[in-house]
Write an enzyme that holds these catalytic residues in place. Structure first.
Site, short mmCIF file in Angstrom:
data_model
loop_
_atom_site.label_atom_id
_atom_site.label_comp_id
_atom_site.label_asym_id
_atom_site.label_seq_id
_atom_site.Cartn_x
_atom_site.Cartn_y
_atom_site.Cartn_z
N ASP A 495 0.90 -1.26 -0.14
CA ASP A 495 -0.11 0.04 0.00
C ASP A 495 0.83 1.19 -0.01
O ASP A 495 0.25 2.30 -0.13
CB ASP A 495 -0.70 0.20 1.31
CG ASP A 495 -2.10 -0.70 1.02
OD1 ASP A 495 -2.59 -0.69 -0.01
OD2 ASP A 495 -2.70 -1.13 2.12
C1 BGC Z 1 0.46 1.24 6.14
C2 BGC Z 1 -0.03 -0.02 5.55
C3 BGC Z 1 -1.40 -0.06 5.51
C4 BGC Z 1 -2.00 1.14 4.74
C5 BGC Z 1 -3.37 1.05 4.99
C6 BGC Z 1 -0.25 2.44 5.61
O1 BGC Z 1 0.08 3.67 6.47
O2 BGC Z 1 1.84 1.48 6.20
O3 BGC Z 1 0.62 -1.16 6.25
O4 BGC Z 1 -1.71 -1.28 4.60
O5 BGC Z 1 -1.60 2.08 5.89
O6 BGC Z 1 -4.00 1.94 4.44
C1 NOJ Z 2 -1.71 -3.80 5.45
C2 NOJ Z 2 -2.98 -3.90 4.46
O1 NOJ Z 2 -4.07 -4.21 5.10
C3 NOJ Z 2 -2.49 -4.61 3.34
O2 NOJ Z 2 -3.67 -4.72 2.50
C4 NOJ Z 2 -1.33 -4.43 2.64
O3 NOJ Z 2 -1.18 -5.42 1.53
C5 NOJ Z 2 -0.18 -4.46 3.45
N1 NOJ Z 2 -0.47 -3.50 4.81
C6 NOJ Z 2 1.15 -4.08 3.06
O4 NOJ Z 2 1.27 -2.70 2.62
#
Ligand code: BGC
Ligand code: NOJ
Length: 821
Positions: A495
């Site tokens: 993400d």
């Molecule tokens: C985090 C990710 C997460 C995302 C969700 C980010 O700030 O680092 O792990 O999946 O937010 O929107």
């Molecule tokens: C958490 C999110 O829930 C997931 O969708 C994502 O793939 C991972 N973080 C990595 O960014």
């Protein structure tokens, strides 16, 4: 250092001190009513949606940590203490918290009074039951007072945290006998209310926080508990709470049990109100209409004796035995065997809650992720009732758009796509294929593909589920960038790889700002995923009799694999992506972020370039550049500076989160890749480093619960290398269960039967696995002579073709012998 131990017989983790390195929590409920509960009884309850229908108030990020929960206070002649230690933190003579599946128990004692509390949510009812037994262990009579305490949340947890100009004037309660009713907003559009009840006569109550605590007090000096008398004040605005006071006389050795019920009720609109106020009813304004309490009283009566509660508790335990009993593992390695049990539990919890409510997710931030829940599916599809998994897949697919893209999240209460977050995460469509494929492999329910499913929740615009999958697949083939690889959109699985964000404004959200047209940045990972899911898609095309589409899928996948070898390979590992300027990400040419784990994992899982030895080379590079003593970091070297062309990934300090943290979510991709590449000994080394039961002895470093995975462990560049964050709700649960059950233990559902190819570590010589598959129990007896050797299956009750087994017609139990090497 350990802070507790596993009780394998009772399937409980026993916490031996309230001073854990972080609150160690558990989840109650598995239908509509849910609670989070910590080892010091902190946490909160909600109905279905932690944001829109929160019932009790919790303060995230409070000081000290984990304030507010369902608290009991005992006043023993001026010594006031909490059985769960918090909030008063008065030293206890003994303490123990047992987190079991769907329940928690706290047992403690002080000055000869013992408190045993069971917290649970019974199946089929919207209520948290708290069974409190007080025992006088001295030889003298004791007269003590028991006070309960919860603080009501005004339902919408976001408003509750922010809109105080309104909140402080709307709180309303009713009190009738031993029940305190949370009536806030019931006069207007709500047809639901909550209550807190105890099955005994009470000697007083409080319903207003300020009156309970005293204006200038913290929770460690609640006036109402220290006073000898309750005020019986009926709350009028401010912060409504519910607290019962019971005077308890205990003879020497005597025990008394009280059952508290925190319940949630919905009334039909025409049945919202009682014909008249009950006798003895208390509310601030006697002219107001009165809640129709019929359903509430029925619910209270359902749990008004110890016998009834015990019965519901046994039903709950049986329910979980059944749930996690569909897969069992006995290897003699106790740490591994308990992972098979606890990992399944975490998978169910993660599936229920998605990423909404944990001690790191506030319950107001996120609904259910399209990608997340499609993956979570893989961890529960064997254990959950088929109808529930099917329904969720249906709901997910209903938030897909006509062009195959999808809302990134939807709200569980409304099941609608979340417009604030929107779409354009270009990996999303592929996870649906993976989820549906996983479901059909497990269940054989091919008919599901023919079910009519809406696009964007529009009932007037439906197509078969199969058509949805086709749109998913086609979305990738029609969104290809300059290097012949899929366009990334806002991000892919990572993400934080926001390659079209280009944000200079700290007020922008990385996830939802897009400042480039998205026509350049490409993802090697999406390309690999495409290759990985293509065989599933082709199989499903064939189930639908669509040979032409199946061929198309296979051709496209072969071309994509070739393309990855051309533009997605860096010599020793797979590249991660191309940015908007066409520059490589995750390449030797980069200063930082030279190598990423995701593409080594998916590349080896999809065996891309296997004829050229790419998977093995990529995995060697993982070992060389990414592996640490606490697991594999997501990338290396970490980004030192913020890169506008990369987005959030470069926003984190080195070693944390997506900037070189250890993501327990994609470690299993490497584990699976290692098994697929014929190097199962390496898979095992990686597995042991992140599996929580193996980390129990270093709890002072790891800090989070040793019975569940956390999303992230701080990487080697971080000051606190080895420290975990974000436990419980993470795709880590499902993927590690897949890695363990399907690849290390090697029992995996396929469309035609159960594949059995165990690749257990060498120290395990014999193992027994039971696996329920399509209504048949498979008992698999494994002799592990040589982990990488040939697998030979023999069975009288199943047909065996190579390593594929399928029960003979009419057989309900199958025994298989598997000899490896
Ligand atoms: C985090 C990710 C997460 C995302 C969700 C980010 O700030 O680092 O792990 O999946 O937010 O929107
Ligand atoms: C958490 C999110 O829930 C997931 O969708 C994502 O793939 C991972 N973080 C990595 O960014």
């Amino acid at each position: 250092m350990k802070f507790g131990h596993f009780d394998d017989v009772n399937r409980e983790y026993v916490i031996e001190t309230p001073r854990t390195p972080y609150p160690w929590i558990n989840y109650l409920g598995n239908e509509k009513f849910f609670s989070l509960i910590s080892n010091t009884a902190g946490g909160y309850a909600f109905y279905t949606d932690a944001r829109l229908r929160r019932l009790t108030r919790y303060r995230y990020n409070d000081v000290p940590l984990d304030n507010n929960g369902r608290y009991f206070f005992i006043n023993d002649n001026g010594t006031v203490w909490n059985p769960g230690w918090k909030p008063m933190r008065v030293e206890l003579d003994s303490y123990e918290c047992r987190h079991g599946f769907g329940y928690s128990k706290i047992a403690s004692s002080k000055n000869g009074v013992k408190a045993d509390i069971l917290y649970m949510i019974p199946n089929g009812d919207n209520a948290e039951i708290q069974k409190v037994t007080l025992t006088n262990t001295t030889s003298q009579k004791k007269d003590i007072a028991l006070h309960s305490y919860i603080e009501w949340c005004l339902y919408n947890a976001h408003d509750d945290n922010t809109n105080f100009q309104r909140n402080f004037s709307i709180g309303e309660v009713e009190v009738l006998g031993s029940t305190i009713y949370h009536k806030t907003e019931y006069r207007e559009r709500r047809n639901h209310f909550a209550f807190y009840h105890v099955n005994s006569k009470i000697d007083g109550f409080e319903t207003d926080r300020e009156t309970f605590l005293g204006l200038h007090n913290n929770y460690d000096h609640p006036d109402a508990v220290f006073a000898d008398k309750s005020t019986n004040f009926v709350a009028d605005g401010w912060s409504p709470v519910a607290s019962h006071r019971i005077n308890v006389s205990l003879n020497a050795g005597e025990s008394k049990t009280f059952i508290f019920v925190l319940g949630y009720i919905e009334n039909d609109n025409d049945k919202k109100w009682a014909a008249q106020a009950e006798q003895g009813l208390l509310q601030t304004n006697s002219a107001m209409r009165v809640i129709n309490k019929d359903k509430a009283i029925a619910l209270q009566n359902k749990y008004d004796t110890v016998e009834k509660v015990e019965k519901a508790f046994n039903t709950l335990k049986d329910f979980w035995t059944d749930m996690v009993g569909k897969y069992t593992l006995k290897t003699g390695d106790e740490k591994l065997d308990r992972m098979a049990v606890w990992n399944q539990y975490q998978c169910v919890v993660t599936y229920n809650f998605a990423r909404s409510a944990s001690y790191f997710e506030s319950g107001i931030g996120r609904g259910i992720g399209f990608r997340d829940t499609s993956q979570d599916m893989l961890g529960v599809v064997h254990s959950m009732p088929q109808s529930r998994v099917r329904e969720r897949l249906f709901d997910v697919a209903s938030t897909q758009f006509e062009d195959g893209s999808a809302y990134h999240q939807f709200q569980p209460l409304t099941k609608r796509g979340n417009a604030d977050v929107g779409s354009n995460f270009n990996d999303d469509p592929l996870w649906l294929i993976l989820g549906v494929g996983g479901y059909i492999k497990e269940t054989g329910d091919e008919q599901f593909l023919k079910e009519m499913v809406p696009f964007d929740n529009n009932e007037k615009n439906k197509a078969t589920l199969y058509e949805h999958l086709k749109r998913s697949f086609r979305y990738i083939t029609t969104h290809i960038g300059p290097h012949g690889l899929p366009l990334i959109g806002r991000a892919d699985w990572n993400d934080c790889l926001n390659l079209n964000c280009f944000s200079t404004d700290p007020n922008d959200s990385f996830q939802t700002s897009t400042n480039k047209d998205g026509k350049n940045a490409e993802s090697v990972m999406i390309a690999q995923m495409f290759v990985y899911v293509a065989p599933d898609y082709a199989a499903m095309c064939r189930m639908m009799g669509d040979e032409a589409e199946a061929k198309f899928a296979e051709e496209q996948a072969a071309q994509m694999a070739e393309q990855i070898c051309k533009t997605g390979w860096d010599g020793d590992w797979y590249i991660r992506a191309y940015d908007d300027f066409g520059k490589k990400i995750g390449s030797k040419e980069c200063e930082d972020g030279k190598i990423f784990i995701e593409t080594q994992g998916f590349g080896s899982m999809a065996q891309i370039g296997a004829d050229k030895g790419y998977p093995a080379k990529a995995l060697d590079s993982v070992e060389k550049h990414l592996d640490t003593k606490y697991g594999i970091v997501i990338l290396d070297p970490p980004y030192k500076d913020y890169h506008i062309e990369l987005g959030e990934v470069s926003s984190y300090p080195p070693g944390y989160k997506e900037n070189a943290g250890i993501f327990c979510h994609n470690n299993p991709w490497v584990i699976i890749g290692e098994v697929k590449t014929g190097r199962s000994a390496k898979a095992w080394e990686h597995y042991k480093k992140i599996a929580p039961s193996f980390l129990e002895d270093i709890s002072e470093i790891h800090r989070l619960e040793p019975y569940v995975y956390a999303q992230m462990i701080a990487g080697k560049a971080a000051r606190r290398h080895g420290e975990a964050k974000n436990s419980w709700l993470t795709g880590t649960a499902a993927w590690n269960f897949v890695a363990l059950s399907q690849w290390i233990c090697g029992v995996r559902p396929e469309y035609e039967g159960l594949r059995i190819e165990p690749r257990l570590p060498a120290h395990i010589k014999n193992a027994e696995i039971t696996r329920k598959y399509r209504g048949v129990t498979y008992k698999i007896d494994i002799t592990n002579n040589n982990p990488e050797g040939k697998v030979v299956l023999t069975s009288d009750s199943a047909s065996v073709t190579g390593t594929l087994a399928l029960a003979k017609d009419g057989t309900k139990e199958v025994s298989i012998k598997a000899v490896i090497g």
